[in-house]
Scaffold this motif. Structure first.
Motif, short mmCIF file in Angstrom:
data_model
loop_
_atom_site.label_atom_id
_atom_site.label_comp_id
_atom_site.label_asym_id
_atom_site.label_seq_id
_atom_site.Cartn_x
_atom_site.Cartn_y
_atom_site.Cartn_z
N SER A 4 41.48 56.71 45.92
CA SER A 4 42.46 56.97 46.98
C SER A 4 42.07 58.18 47.83
O SER A 4 42.19 58.16 49.05
CB SER A 4 43.85 57.20 46.38
N SER A 43 47.97 53.80 44.75
CA SER A 43 49.23 53.11 45.06
C SER A 43 49.26 51.75 44.35
O SER A 43 50.32 51.34 43.84
CB SER A 43 49.39 52.94 46.57
N ASN A 86 48.90 57.28 50.63
CA ASN A 86 50.12 56.65 50.11
C ASN A 86 50.24 55.18 50.49
O ASN A 86 51.15 54.50 50.02
CB ASN A 86 51.35 57.39 50.62
N GLU A 87 49.36 54.69 51.37
CA GLU A 87 49.53 53.35 51.91
C GLU A 87 49.45 52.28 50.83
O GLU A 87 48.60 52.33 49.93
CB GLU A 87 48.44 53.11 52.98
N PHE A 88 50.34 51.27 50.92
CA PHE A 88 50.34 50.23 49.89
C PHE A 88 49.98 48.83 50.43
O PHE A 88 49.10 48.16 49.90
CB PHE A 88 51.71 50.19 49.21
N THR A 93 51.94 62.86 42.48
CA THR A 93 51.51 62.43 43.81
C THR A 93 52.29 63.18 44.89
O THR A 93 51.73 63.64 45.88
CB THR A 93 51.75 60.92 43.97
N SER A 108 53.97 59.66 39.67
CA SER A 108 54.58 59.67 41.01
C SER A 108 54.93 61.08 41.44
O SER A 108 54.66 61.48 42.58
CB SER A 108 55.85 58.83 41.01
#
Ligand SMILES: Nc1ncnc2c1ncn2[C@@H]1O[C@H](COP(=O)(O)OP(=O)(O)OP(=O)(O)O)[C@@H](O)[C@H]1O
Ligand SMILES: [Mg+2]
Lengths: 361, 278
Positions: free
Chosen positions: B79, B231, B214-216, B253, B250
């Motif tokens: 990531s 993610s 953070n993109e999922f 993060t 989480s």
């Protein structure tokens, strides 16, 4: 004088914007000999900045040539011209200290760093910003006058072939401006660099320069030493722009006696003036308030007028008069000629024909 | 009575609406953080007691013998790599592109400016499917670059807008002054334009880094067995084993994101504003 003696030569330079709709500079021809400082004096929007930008290479002329020390600079980038420009906005780099700002031009010329340090110190001394106090300061920690000196030092330190000043002192107050004008002229003479100084303030122009070029609407109306511009204006615009002027319109030429003629002005009175080719109906008679006499009794050949107001300012008495048709005239002197007069009463206005000048309408 | 000041009932209403909105935004995050400190091994809320056991558990997952099995560290690295590459690519493209857009007049200039807003209204799912089809049709293995490319396309407008705003704040006369002092166009750009845009560039990088990290949605379409972003890891874990350790990850993060923001602020926030004349 040969072409080589001129630091700057402009030949019919034009700059048009918006497909010719805006003629910012419209045919300017000028020359500035080596070591001379020429002021360009003109009202806002007359094309002064545009002219400076063309000389510096930031704007491309629509027409005409620009020569710097005899070399045509068409097609040369600003970097290749070696022309210093002190901007109207000063354009001091906000992310560099005073020292870094001043060193910039030398650094771009790949000067050795010890030489840069020495030269920066010298020039900061020259513009009276003692390096010990100012070298490490940031631009946002300086006053307007100090910023102006940084801009000046930054340009002078590279010893350009020609320096252009675009009203860098417009933001300063009168006193500081006069002081800086004298100082700047001294620095310029010391370094022997030819300079063009743009301003819309005639007093600064007179203090600064060897010659003044008066501009209006993109054109140069008159070029000459400050006293010539003041005493022998080429036209009404120049007369009014470089100082207060009394202006009367020629109605009829009554008699000519050698150099002197007697005329009847449109306002109705008679006046003796210096004869010249413009002395015809409609010509403008110009004379300065400082060379205008007023008396409570007719000294012979005076124009009768009504005293409208009296004021005293910086050692000068200033009288405002009105001719019977409403034309206003003014006079000034260090001596109070009209001590016994009161406003509203009749006075006599006269002027030595030698101090009059007739220009075309 | 004056209509300008906000009095009594009106101000109370505005105050409470604001408070409710903030609570709504913060509540889920607060719950995650609170739960990460639970002493229980269930998802009971509020937690019966507090402890750091799940953080210890995460530590073991990341460094213990099973680290290669849990793949937590690996996902984090992937990531970070994707986010860093995405931010780098976006800036690399945005700095010259924004300069052209702000300083030059050319046909289609306003169209380009309009287009910059498009990817934001463009659904990520559609872009994900489109890119997935492209990748499978090509038959080439792009590794993490396929996610980087997707992120760069999606997030480019953010760095573009930051750079445009930063550039509009740079007086063109400063560039002209540099040129009259003997600087070449390139030197002028490097010595004058870039330093003055620095804060804008840094905030653009930060924004894109965080968005990418953070993109999922896009990652979900484009991840592979070897390229497994955090993610996706979190999503997978929450589907299989619902242990409070996920909350600890989480929460970490979130702390990581906040940490980056504070670091960038410390570096460019203060110095960046120091030379703006007040
Ligand atoms: N880039 C441009 N495009 C169009 N018109 C322009 C441009 N630059 C200047 N002008 C116009 O040219 C004229 C001369 O402008 P310039 O800036 O040279 O005036 P100036 O004599 O320096 O005035 P000031 O004393 O207010 O600084 C003005 O009417 C201005 O609006
Ligand atoms: Mg100007």
């Amino acid at each position: 004088m040969t072409e080589k003696d001129n630091a700057l030569e402009l030949g019919d330079v034009k700059c048009h914007f918006a497909q010719g709709k805006v003629r910012a500079v419209d045919g300017v021809s000028l020359s500035v000999p080596r070591g001379e400082i020429l002021s360009i004096l003109g009202p806002s929007g007359c094309g002064k900045t545009t002219l400076m930008r063309m000389i510096a290479g930031l704007e491309t002329p629509t027409q005409g040539y620009i020569r710097i020390h005899g070399r045509d600079v068409a097609g040369l980038t600003p970097q290749q011209r070696n022309v210093g420009l002190v901007f109207q906005s000063l354009a001091v780099f906000p992310h560099m200290t005073v020292e870094k700002n001043v060193a910039f031009g030398l650094r771009m010329r790949n000067v050795a760093s010890e030489t840069i340090r020495a030269k920066v110190r010298d020039v900061l001394e020259l513009v009276q910003l003692p390096p010990a106090n100012f070298a490490a300061r940031w631009p946002n920690e300086l006053s307007g006058g100090q910023l102006q000196r940084v801009a000046l030092a930054r340009t002078l330190v590279t010893q350009p072939a020609l320096v252009l000043f675009d009203e860098p002192m417009a933001a300063l107050d009168r006193r500081l401006r006069d002081y800086m004008a004298v100082e700047l002229r001294a620095i310029q003479k010391k370094m022997g660099i030819a300079a063009v100084y743009v301003t819309h303030d005639q007093q600064t122009a007179s203090t600064m320069s060897d010659r003044i070029a008066v501009m209006s609407g993109g054109k140069v109306l008159q070029v000459g030493p400050p006293p010539d511009i003041y005493n022998a204006p080429a036209n009404r615009f120049v007369a009014e722009f470089v100082g207060d002027a009394n202006i009367l319109t020629v109605g009829k030429v009554l008699s000519v006696d050698g150099d002197i003629s007697e005329v009847e002005v449109e306002a109705g009175c008679r006046l003796r003036v210096k004869a010249c080719e413009h002395l015809t109906k409609g010509g403008k008679i110009i004379f300065r308030p400082g060379q205008t006499q007023v008396d409570v009794a007719d000294p012979g050949g005076g124009m009768q007028a009504k005293l409208v107001s009296v004021s005293f300012n910086s050692g000068f008495y200033h009288w405002q008069m009105e001719l019977p048709d409403g034309t206003s005239l003014s006079a000034g002197s260090t001596r109070d000629y009209l001590a016994s007069a009161s406003t509203g009463q009749s006075v006599w206005v006269s002027v030595d024909p030698e101090h009059t000048r007739v220009v075309e309408a | 009575m004056s209509g300008i000041g906000r009095h009594g009932a009106e101000s109370a209403l505005i105050g409470s609406v604001t408070a409710i909105l903030i609570a709504l935004i913060l509540a889920p995050i607060a719950i995650v953080v609170v739960m990460s400190f639970t002493a229980a091994s269930t998802l009971q809320f509020p937690p019966p007691g507090f402890s750091l056991r799940w953080y210890l558990e995460v530590w073991h997952m990341a460094t213990g013998d099973a680290a290669s099995l849990t793949r937590l560290t690996e996902s984090f690295r992937v990531s970070v790599a994707i986010a860093a590459l995405t931010a780098f690519l976006c800036v690399l493209a945005s700095v010259p592109a924004s300069y052209a857009l702000v300083r030059y007049r050319f046909p289609g200039r306003s169209a380009v400016e309009e287009l910059l807003g498009l990817p934001i209204v463009f659904p990520a799912v559609v872009l994900g499917i489109a890119l997935l089809i492209l990748v499978s049709v090509s038959g080439i293995e792009f590794g993490l670059w396929q996610i980087v490319a997707a992120h760069a396309i999606t997030f480019l407008p953010f760095t573009m807008r930051n750079c445009i705003t930063a550039l509009k704040g740079v007086d063109p006369e400063l560039e002209e002054a540099a040129k009259t002092l003997g600087a070449s166009p390139l030197r002028t750009f490097v010595e004058i334009v870039l330093p003055l845009m620095r804060a804008g560039i840094a905030w653009g990088v930060l924004l894109v880094f965080i968005l990418s990290f953070n993109e999922f949605t896009l990652s979900y379409f484009l991840y592979t067995v070897d390229v497994f972003p955090l993610s996706i890891w979190l999503f997978q874990q929450s589907n299989t084993s619902f242990s409070p350790a996920i909350f600890a990850v989480s929460a970490l993060t979130i702390f990581f994101n906040i940490g980056i923001i504070l670091t960038v602020d410390a570096i460019v926030g203060k110095r960046g504003g120091a030379h703006i004349r007040s």
